[in-house]
Scaffold this motif. Sequence first.
Motif, PDB file in Angstrom:
ATOM      1  N   ALA A 144      25.625  28.505 -31.268  1.00  0.00           N
ATOM      2  CA  ALA A 144      26.887  28.171 -30.320  1.00  0.00           C
ATOM      3  C   ALA A 144      26.766  29.341 -29.199  1.00  0.00           C
ATOM      4  N   HIS A 145      26.736  30.815 -29.709  1.00  0.00           N
ATOM      5  CA  HIS A 145      26.783  31.788 -29.105  1.00  0.00           C
ATOM      6  C   HIS A 145      25.376  31.853 -28.063  1.00  0.00           C
ATOM      7  N   ILE A 146      24.300  31.691 -28.767  1.00  0.00           N
ATOM      8  CA  ILE A 146      22.979  31.543 -27.851  1.00  0.00           C
ATOM      9  C   ILE A 146      23.079  30.677 -26.673  1.00  0.00           C
ATOM     10  N   LYS A 147      23.782  29.526 -26.906  1.00  0.00           N
ATOM     11  CA  LYS A 147      23.994  28.802 -25.668  1.00  0.00           C
ATOM     12  C   LYS A 147      24.762  29.287 -24.606  1.00  0.00           C
ATOM     13  N   THR A 148      25.711  30.090 -25.047  1.00  0.00           N
ATOM     14  CA  THR A 148      26.601  30.554 -24.022  1.00  0.00           C
ATOM     15  C   THR A 148      25.823  31.632 -23.426  1.00  0.00           C
ATOM     16  N   ALA A 149      25.072  32.615 -24.156  1.00  0.00           N
ATOM     17  CA  ALA A 149      24.325  33.589 -23.455  1.00  0.00           C
ATOM     18  C   ALA A 149      23.353  32.929 -22.551  1.00  0.00           C
ATOM     19  N   ARG A 150      22.738  32.059 -22.875  1.00  0.00           N
ATOM     20  CA  ARG A 150      21.793  31.413 -21.919  1.00  0.00           C
ATOM     21  C   ARG A 150      22.295  30.854 -20.701  1.00  0.00           C
ATOM     22  N   GLU A 151      23.400  30.273 -20.798  1.00  0.00           N
ATOM     23  CA  GLU A 151      24.365  29.846 -19.837  1.00  0.00           C
ATOM     24  C   GLU A 151      24.606  31.161 -18.865  1.00  0.00           C
ATOM     25  N   VAL A 152      25.022  32.217 -19.337  1.00  0.00           N
ATOM     26  CA  VAL A 152      25.351  33.234 -18.212  1.00  0.00           C
ATOM     27  C   VAL A 152      24.176  33.698 -17.718  1.00  0.00           C
ATOM     28  N   LEU A 153      23.190  33.778 -18.220  1.00  0.00           N
ATOM     29  CA  LEU A 153      22.112  34.267 -17.695  1.00  0.00           C
ATOM     30  C   LEU A 153      21.299  33.475 -16.757  1.00  0.00           C
ATOM     31  N   ALA A 154      21.395  32.283 -16.947  1.00  0.00           N
ATOM     32  CA  ALA A 154      21.068  31.253 -16.054  1.00  0.00           C
ATOM     33  C   ALA A 154      21.893  31.491 -14.551  1.00  0.00           C
ATOM     34  N   GLY A 167      20.165  41.050 -24.878  1.00  0.00           N
ATOM     35  CA  GLY A 167      19.950  41.629 -26.336  1.00  0.00           C
ATOM     36  C   GLY A 167      20.487  40.716 -27.411  1.00  0.00           C
ATOM     37  N   MET A 168      21.368  39.983 -27.230  1.00  0.00           N
ATOM     38  CA  MET A 168      22.088  38.934 -28.174  1.00  0.00           C
ATOM     39  C   MET A 168      20.634  37.956 -28.479  1.00  0.00           C
ATOM     40  N   ILE A 169      20.141  37.482 -27.258  1.00  0.00           N
ATOM     41  CA  ILE A 169      19.182  36.443 -27.419  1.00  0.00           C
ATOM     42  C   ILE A 169      17.916  36.999 -28.166  1.00  0.00           C
ATOM     43  N   ALA A 170      17.452  38.208 -27.866  1.00  0.00           N
ATOM     44  CA  ALA A 170      16.443  38.869 -28.438  1.00  0.00           C
ATOM     45  C   ALA A 170      16.614  39.050 -30.071  1.00  0.00           C
ATOM     46  N   ALA A 171      17.709  39.561 -30.437  1.00  0.00           N
ATOM     47  CA  ALA A 171      18.225  39.465 -31.789  1.00  0.00           C
ATOM     48  C   ALA A 171      18.192  38.303 -32.431  1.00  0.00           C
ATOM     49  N   PHE A 172      18.704  37.261 -31.907  1.00  0.00           N
ATOM     50  CA  PHE A 172      18.853  36.079 -32.574  1.00  0.00           C
ATOM     51  C   PHE A 172      17.462  35.411 -32.672  1.00  0.00           C
ATOM     52  N   GLU A 173      16.582  35.356 -31.525  1.00  0.00           N
ATOM     53  CA  GLU A 173      15.290  34.948 -31.991  1.00  0.00           C
ATOM     54  C   GLU A 173      14.499  35.611 -32.837  1.00  0.00           C
ATOM     55  N   GLY A 182      28.219  43.970 -33.987  1.00  0.00           N
ATOM     56  CA  GLY A 182      29.373  43.660 -34.795  1.00  0.00           C
ATOM     57  C   GLY A 182      29.772  42.254 -34.971  1.00  0.00           C
ATOM     58  N   MET A 183      29.215  41.625 -34.185  1.00  0.00           N
ATOM     59  CA  MET A 183      29.859  40.033 -34.048  1.00  0.00           C
ATOM     60  C   MET A 183      28.933  39.008 -34.736  1.00  0.00           C
ATOM     61  N   HIS A 184      29.257  38.239 -35.176  1.00  0.00           N
ATOM     62  CA  HIS A 184      28.574  36.785 -35.809  1.00  0.00           C
ATOM     63  C   HIS A 184      27.809  36.288 -34.684  1.00  0.00           C
ATOM     64  N   VAL A 185      26.552  35.852 -34.730  1.00  0.00           N
ATOM     65  CA  VAL A 185      25.889  35.054 -33.676  1.00  0.00           C
ATOM     66  C   VAL A 185      25.270  34.147 -34.209  1.00  0.00           C
ATOM     67  N   ASP A 186      25.386  32.927 -33.639  1.00  0.00           N
ATOM     68  CA  ASP A 186      24.509  31.600 -34.193  1.00  0.00           C
ATOM     69  C   ASP A 186      24.294  30.845 -32.887  1.00  0.00           C
ATOM     70  N   ALA A 231      12.526  34.548 -38.513  1.00  0.00           N
ATOM     71  CA  ALA A 231      12.497  35.067 -40.135  1.00  0.00           C
ATOM     72  C   ALA A 231      13.074  34.052 -40.526  1.00  0.00           C
ATOM     73  N   GLY A 232      13.624  33.097 -40.099  1.00  0.00           N
ATOM     74  CA  GLY A 232      14.151  31.846 -41.124  1.00  0.00           C
ATOM     75  C   GLY A 232      15.720  31.798 -40.978  1.00  0.00           C
ATOM     76  N   ALA A 233      16.375  32.690 -40.240  1.00  0.00           N
ATOM     77  CA  ALA A 233      18.001  32.540 -40.125  1.00  0.00           C
ATOM     78  C   ALA A 233      18.240  31.853 -39.107  1.00  0.00           C
ATOM     79  N   ALA A 234      19.753  31.248 -39.212  1.00  0.00           N
ATOM     80  CA  ALA A 234      20.133  30.706 -38.072  1.00  0.00           C
ATOM     81  C   ALA A 234      21.492  31.494 -37.750  1.00  0.00           C
TER      82      ALA A 234
END
Length: 302
Positions: free
Chosen positions: A278-288, A252-258, A272-276, A263-266
């Motif tokens: 760095a967080h997406i790298k962690t998310a992708r590592e967990v899923l891998a 869900g985090m990856i989907a929301a970020f993408e 409830g948490m700020h995601v940029d 839409a032009g945001a990083a």
Amino acid sequence: MKPMRSVLFVPGHRGTWVEKALAAGADGVILDLEDSVPADLKDEARVEVARSVARLHETGSQAGVYVRVNALDTGIAGDDIAAVVVPGLDGLSLPKTFGPEDIIRFDALVTHFERKNGVEPGSVEFICNLETAEAYASCEQMAKASPRVATLFAGTARDADVSRSIGFQFTPEGLETLYLRSRAVLAARTAGLEFPLVGVWQDLADPDGARRFSEQNRELGFRGQVLIHPSHIAVANEVFSPSKSEVEFYEGMIAAFEEAEAAGAAAVLYEGMHVDYAHIKTAREVLAYSRLIAERGDAAAN
């Protein structure tokens, strides 16, 4: 190194126990030639361990197969290595080491017997057991002492070699070894070793304590646990795997970020948490990592 959430010690002279360990779901086994084998059965155990390694190799087992040899100062480590460095062996578990020099000595022995026994050069890797004060004090150097070093195993056992060497008194909460375990994780990761191990939990009458021990160590960064009893395998496998809720959270985090990125945001606010990035790298590592575990399980089932 293969990811191993649960690694069960099996006495080397108990050959029929190996398949039982794997049937119980262990990701790996350490066939022991050291403390669990009586002195007068060492020769018999070497023969039995070599048979077990060959048997697992022939059946195409996906489990990690390691052998704990005797310490260098016993004078019989070379006999162990000569007997068990055979095709199908993933590596050796090195006990009672005192620093990087011991790793280099083991490396020289293994290099010789790989060539002599027809084993692919450099294929036998090392689990470095941290169970002396000297080993913990030099674990950073040990982790980098040889290309064979695959991981560090942070020993914390009650009333065993490590507690005697360092002098700590074991408690179920584990505060007395928190620094040691944290240092081992940091040393492993600094050396590029992805799957640090910890253990062992000895109280077979306290399953809740076993679970807390596993959970605490996963929180610290360990990826798996060395076990002494099959009853702990299922708990270790569960705790050291990303849970369904974790996987769903990070998907869900990856989907929301993408969506935000398109839409032009990083950055995005997600649950409830700020995601940029760095967080997406962690998310992708967990899923891998979750996929890696699942793929290994599928391969073992086949």
